[in-house]
Structures are given as C-alpha cells and as structure tokens.
Design an enzyme around this catalytic site. Structure first.
Site: not given
Length: 186
Positions: A40-41
């Site tokens: 994920d970011r």
C-alpha cells in the site's frame, strides 16, 4: 531480471499515476519490470520487481507458499489472547485468513519515517514481527485492527528468502532470481 527495492512511505506500487503522486518510476528507472505483489501507499519496505511473468507469479501467488515478513508498529501492547487470535487466523470481510506467525519484538532497524508516525503520550505502542503467506488487500492492517491493535507503521522486510537488509529507502539493487526446482516426471 529481478530487482529488490526499498519502497518508501507514500509511494504507489505502480509506475504511473494520473494524479501525479509518487510511483515506482520515481525510484526504478528500469523499463519493462513489474512488481511481484504490492505494498500500500502508506506501507514501506521490500518490493521485488521483474520482467519475467512466470517468476512474478511464483513470487507473488499464495499457492507457491512464499512467506512475507513484516515489522508492524501497533497501538497498545497486544496481550497473549490477541497474539493467539493472529496465530489462529482472523476473519476479514467474511473470509478467514491463514494462521500467522507473530511475536513481540524490540524496535527493528528502521530509520524514522517521513512524515513521522503520530505519537500519543497516553497510548503505548509495540512492534510485532508478523509472517503471512497470503496477500489480501491491506491484510496485515486489517488483521491487527481485528484484534484491537491498529497498525501505525508497516514495513515489509522479507519475501520468501529475500530480505530488505540495509537497503536504504528509495534505493534498489539487482538480485539473483531463485533457482527453479525441477519436478520429477513419472
């Protein structure tokens, strides 16, 4: 070709973004490579990239049993019951996860994050080492939340036999692809 990247916090695990956010292209100037799985970011750590579709599948698909190791900073110190629930597997979106290996650890060898993790004076935090074989969307975060300990920081340090080691955030190195085991034909 197989590349190990230390993906920094805030970087999308893709090569383009219509909104102009940071992507893998900002760190890996190698054409025609793709991530073997995603982070994920708001997660950081080891991402493997390759130009070999078969290798990408073998490194990322759960049926191949590649364990992934994470250092997870959670809110509050999990008790024995919370750790046991993670070890048995929890239900996420109506689906049970496979059992995880988990233990409390001292702070791992990671530098400060930019931006820093919010600190609350009245709530203690704790690092965990957590190993899973799946890769459901936001699985580790959802697992820790399911047992009452939201994730504050998530760093993947291992994929199968590959380790993050001392690779600095934003840096990459070429690594040797795994040897392919030969199946005996009958």
């Amino acid at each position: 070709m197989l590349i190990a990247l230390h993906k920094p916090f805030g970087v999308l695990c893709q090569f383009t973004d219509a909104d102009g956010r940071a992507t893998l292209a900002d760190h890996v100037p190698v054409p025609d490579v793709y991530p073997c799985g995603r982070l994920d970011r708001d997660s950081e750590g080891l991402v493997l990239l390759t130009d070999d579709g078969g290798l990408q599948h073998r490194l990322s698909h759960p049926k191949h049993g590649k364990e992934k190791g994470y250092w997870v900073l959670v809110e509050r110190v999990p008790d024995v019951s919370a750790l046991e629930r993670l070890r048995q597997g929890v239900v996420i979106k109506g689906r049970p996860t496979r059992p995880a290996r988990v233990r409390l650890i001292d702070p791992p060898p990671v530098g400060p994050r930019t931006p820093p993790v919010r600190v609350r004076k009245t709530v203690q935090d704790q690092w965990l080492e957590l190993w899973i074989q799946e890769g459901m969307n936001r699985q580790v975060r959802r697992m820790t939340a399911a047992v009452g300990h939201p994730t504050l920081r998530l760093v993947r340090f291992a994929i199968g036999d590959y380790r993050l080691g001392d690779l600095p955030p934003g840096q990459w190195t070429e690594v040797a692809p795994p040897r392919r085991s030969r199946r005996r034909r009958r």
